[in-house]
Design a protein around this motif. Structure first.
Motif, PDB file in Angstrom:
ATOM      1  N   GLY A  86      16.315  27.955  -1.006  1.00  0.00           N
ATOM      2  CA  GLY A  86      14.944  27.023  -0.807  1.00  0.00           C
ATOM      3  C   GLY A  86      14.689  25.543  -0.693  1.00  0.00           C
ATOM      4  O   GLY A  86      13.560  25.200  -0.245  1.00  0.00           O
ATOM      5  N   GLU A  87      15.848  24.783  -1.135  1.00  0.00           N
ATOM      6  CA  GLU A  87      15.323  23.692  -0.867  1.00  0.00           C
ATOM      7  C   GLU A  87      16.075  23.488   1.349  1.00  0.00           C
ATOM      8  O   GLU A  87      16.077  23.899   1.308  1.00  0.00           O
ATOM      9  N   GLY A  88      14.947  21.993   1.213  1.00  0.00           N
ATOM     10  CA  GLY A  88      14.916  21.836   2.938  1.00  0.00           C
ATOM     11  C   GLY A  88      16.496  21.050   2.786  1.00  0.00           C
ATOM     12  O   GLY A  88      17.141  20.083   1.996  1.00  0.00           O
ATOM     13  N   LEU A 127       9.288  21.908   5.952  1.00  0.00           N
ATOM     14  CA  LEU A 127       8.414  20.468   4.626  1.00  0.00           C
ATOM     15  C   LEU A 127       7.722  19.569   6.431  1.00  0.00           C
ATOM     16  O   LEU A 127       7.458  19.239   4.782  1.00  0.00           O
ATOM     17  N   HIS A 128       8.655  19.365   6.915  1.00  0.00           N
ATOM     18  CA  HIS A 128       7.545  18.568   8.027  1.00  0.00           C
ATOM     19  C   HIS A 128       6.795  19.409   8.428  1.00  0.00           C
ATOM     20  O   HIS A 128       6.407  17.938   9.854  1.00  0.00           O
ATOM     21  N   ASN A 149      -3.662  14.482  12.335  1.00  0.00           N
ATOM     22  CA  ASN A 149      -5.390  14.806  11.469  1.00  0.00           C
ATOM     23  C   ASN A 149      -5.618  16.047  11.000  1.00  0.00           C
ATOM     24  O   ASN A 149      -6.572  15.910  10.263  1.00  0.00           O
ATOM     25  N   THR A 150      -4.502  16.455  10.844  1.00  0.00           N
ATOM     26  CA  THR A 150      -4.411  18.133  11.380  1.00  0.00           C
ATOM     27  C   THR A 150      -4.619  17.849   9.258  1.00  0.00           C
ATOM     28  O   THR A 150      -3.567  17.940   8.492  1.00  0.00           O
ATOM     29  N   ILE A 151      -4.850  19.249   8.299  1.00  0.00           N
ATOM     30  CA  ILE A 151      -5.062  19.168   7.067  1.00  0.00           C
ATOM     31  C   ILE A 151      -3.532  19.649   6.735  1.00  0.00           C
ATOM     32  O   ILE A 151      -3.181  19.519   5.795  1.00  0.00           O
ATOM     33  N   GLU A 152      -2.997  20.718   7.764  1.00  0.00           N
ATOM     34  CA  GLU A 152      -1.926  20.644   7.434  1.00  0.00           C
ATOM     35  C   GLU A 152      -0.697  19.846   6.765  1.00  0.00           C
ATOM     36  O   GLU A 152       0.361  19.555   6.738  1.00  0.00           O
ATOM     37  N   ASP A 153      -1.117  19.053   7.852  1.00  0.00           N
ATOM     38  CA  ASP A 153      -0.148  17.548   8.244  1.00  0.00           C
ATOM     39  C   ASP A 153      -0.659  16.302   7.049  1.00  0.00           C
ATOM     40  O   ASP A 153      -0.070  15.046   7.049  1.00  0.00           O
ATOM     41  N   LEU A 157       8.522  14.338  -2.213  1.00  0.00           N
ATOM     42  CA  LEU A 157       8.949  15.180  -1.232  1.00  0.00           C
ATOM     43  C   LEU A 157      10.384  14.355  -1.688  1.00  0.00           C
ATOM     44  O   LEU A 157       9.758  12.695  -2.129  1.00  0.00           O
ATOM     45  N   LYS A 158      10.785  15.115  -2.316  1.00  0.00           N
ATOM     46  CA  LYS A 158      11.742  14.093  -3.184  1.00  0.00           C
ATOM     47  C   LYS A 158      13.447  14.233  -2.236  1.00  0.00           C
ATOM     48  O   LYS A 158      14.164  15.084  -2.532  1.00  0.00           O
ATOM     49  N   PHE A 159      14.525  13.088  -2.061  1.00  0.00           N
ATOM     50  CA  PHE A 159      15.263  13.812  -1.693  1.00  0.00           C
ATOM     51  C   PHE A 159      16.972  12.795  -1.878  1.00  0.00           C
ATOM     52  O   PHE A 159      16.418  11.926  -2.693  1.00  0.00           O
TER      53      PHE A 159
END
Length: 508
Positions: A28-30, A50-51, A109-113, A118-120
């Motif tokens: 589940g984690e990236g 996540l990106h 500028n999209t809502i999706e972006d 995030l925690k690395f």
């Protein structure tokens, strides 16, 4: 001894990498794999999502490509510079944990972006000799968690109810809101970082030992009274504790209710009730205090006992119909009806009986009041017996003078009549001819000084019949009491002497 050729080393590394990719692909984690020489070489689906991208090339193959595509900022909104990006730090040999940043795609500028948090975590995968063979970036999406914490922080700060947050790991205060600072007069520095031993909100709690045990075990602390020790004295409060988590830390949320306003209100109420009690007790007019429901007597004052003769224990606890002060039951019921309809009344004329069987003419007034949240009725009794007796005596004196008015001028007679009926209007006055024979008969007996009871016995009728006839006489004569009716009759020369006599006034 066999030696592994470089091609075999590279092949082994590829096999190991494929195996690692197969293991972590479904996590589940990236996960992003970074090769010291080749740069970004692989990412699982979670890392791409996540990106907000769908293909590995969109991440870029180098740290520079990654920086060119994505903007990272710390939580204080300060952007990360070159060398501070997680990829840069890994390639520099820096392993790290829990680096929380805000990430957004550049030139989008999209809502999706929209920006996400995030925690690395970054660490190296060593080879057989302990040298970094590749690096791994583990990415966790904490956007919702951070948003929830931010909402909590805003709500906590804006909440007017005083509150403190204590970290359970070291029992130190980590949050305080303005409500607590205003209540106590403390500054933020007086509280934040101090331990519960230095600033003990449970020091004077009613169940201190149980509360401290609940605090140490992270259990709910029920409401209890306590006294906060402050530089300028104590502050009475109600305190309660609720376990919560802030980030990954277990904490205790202390909430408070300032008891001072309530105590001031209680003191003011108590003083008001004490003043009422003193006034009630010392007023020279007979007064009763009763419940609104059923009019059950709660107390009577000293004047009640002095005028009516009944001691408090003889009337307290009785309902209005059960009181011995009524000349007849109808009087008590009438009072009940008036109070039920309006809650208060003014100067209702009633006859009351004393303990010594003396009948008093009284004016009764009531008012509905609230005492300790309960509706009550205050009943005031004004004894007008002497006043009425004086009126009758004055009228009798006037009547004696008017038996022979030959020496009194018409002007004086008219002034005397006006004094006896000051409220008379300019409308035509009624005469004796407007009365029925029975009304004339009763008026005659009234003029001779007979009471209602005596008239009942003389005529052989009921009390209600007599009262009804007298009420009609009052209306026709435009008077309001017995004395006024007698004067009205004497003005017209009617004295009631002789059966059915209707002697007309003399003409001058």
């Amino acid at each position: 001894m066999n030696q592994v050729v470089p091609d075999e080393v590279a092949l082994q590394r590829q096999v190991n990498r494929r195996q690692l990719q197969m293991i972590i692909a479904g996590l589940g984690e990236g996960i992003i794999l970074v090769d010291p020489k080749e740069g970004i070489v692989w990412a699982n689906e979670s890392a791409l999502a996540l990106h907000n991208i769908s293909e590995l090339p969109q991440l870029g193959t180098s740290a520079a490509d990654y920086r060119d595509s994505f903007e990272l900022k710390y939580r204080n909104h300060h952007p990360l510079d070159e060398g501070q990006y997680p990829v840069d730090r890994l390639l520099a040999g820096d392993e790290f944990r829990d680096v929380t940043v805000e990430l957004a795609r550049k030139r989008s500028n999209t809502i999706e972006d929209r920006r996400r948090v995030l925690k690395f975590h970054g660490f190296a995968l060593p080879d057989a000799k302990g040298n970094p063979e590749s690096y791994v970036l583990v990415i966790e999406n904490v956007t919702e968690k951070i948003s929830a914490e931010e909402r909590f922080e805003r709500a906590f700060a804006a909440n007017p109810a005083p509150a403190l947050i204590c970290r359970l790991s070291d029992l130190r205060y980590v949050r305080v809101n303005s409500g607590f600072l205003q209540m106590t007069g403390c500054s933020r520095d007086d509280v934040i970082g101090r331990s519960t031993y230095e600033f003990d909100v449970l020091e004077n709690a009613g169940a201190k030992e149980a509360a401290i045990a609940s605090l140490r075990e992270g259990r709910t602390i029920p409401q209890m009274e306590s006294m906060l020790r402050l530089p300028d004295g104590g502050k009475a409060v109600i305190v309660a504790g609720q376990p919560i988590e802030i980030g990954d830390e277990k904490c205790m949320l202390f909430s408070f209710i300032d008891m001072e306003p309530r105590r001031q209100a209680e003191d003011a109420l108590r003083q008001s009730e004490e003043r009422f009690a003193r006034s009630f007790r010392l007023t020279p007019i007979p007064t009763m205090l009763s419940t609104r429901q059923q009019l059950r007597v709660l107390d009577v004052n000293d004047a009640f006992e002095a005028v009516l003769g009944y001691e408090p224990e003889e009337v307290i606890g009785r309902t209005s119909p059960e009181l011995p002060i009524w000349v007849d039951a109808a009087s008590g019921k009438r009072l009940d009806r008036e109070i039920e309809a309006a809650g208060s009344l003014r100067k209702l004329e009633l006859q009351l009986r004393t303990k010594h069987d003396e009948v008093l003419d009284c004016l009764v007034s009531t008012e509905t009041i609230s005492i300790q949240g309960e509706e009550c009725v205050l009943t005031v009794i004004q004894d007008i017996t002497e006043r009425k007796r004086s009126e009758v005596e004055l009228i009798a004196a006037i009547e004696a003078v008017m038996q022979d008015t030959s020496w009194v001028s018409r002007t004086i007679i008219e002034k005397l009549a006006h004094l006896r009926r000051p409220g008379a209007s300019g409308k035509p006055e009624a005469g004796l001819a407007d009365l029925t024979p029975r009304e004339l008969e009763i008026l005659g007996l009234m003029s001779q000084g007979l009471s209602n009871v005596e008239i009942v016995k003389k005529l052989g009728v009921t009390q209600n019949t007599v009262r009804n006839h007298i009420a009609r006489i009052y209306v026709k004569a435009d008077v309001h009491n017995r004395a006024g009716a007698v004067v009205w009759a004497r003005e017209r020369g009617f004295t009631g002497i002789g059966a059915g006599s209707s002697k007309r006034p003399r003409r001058h």
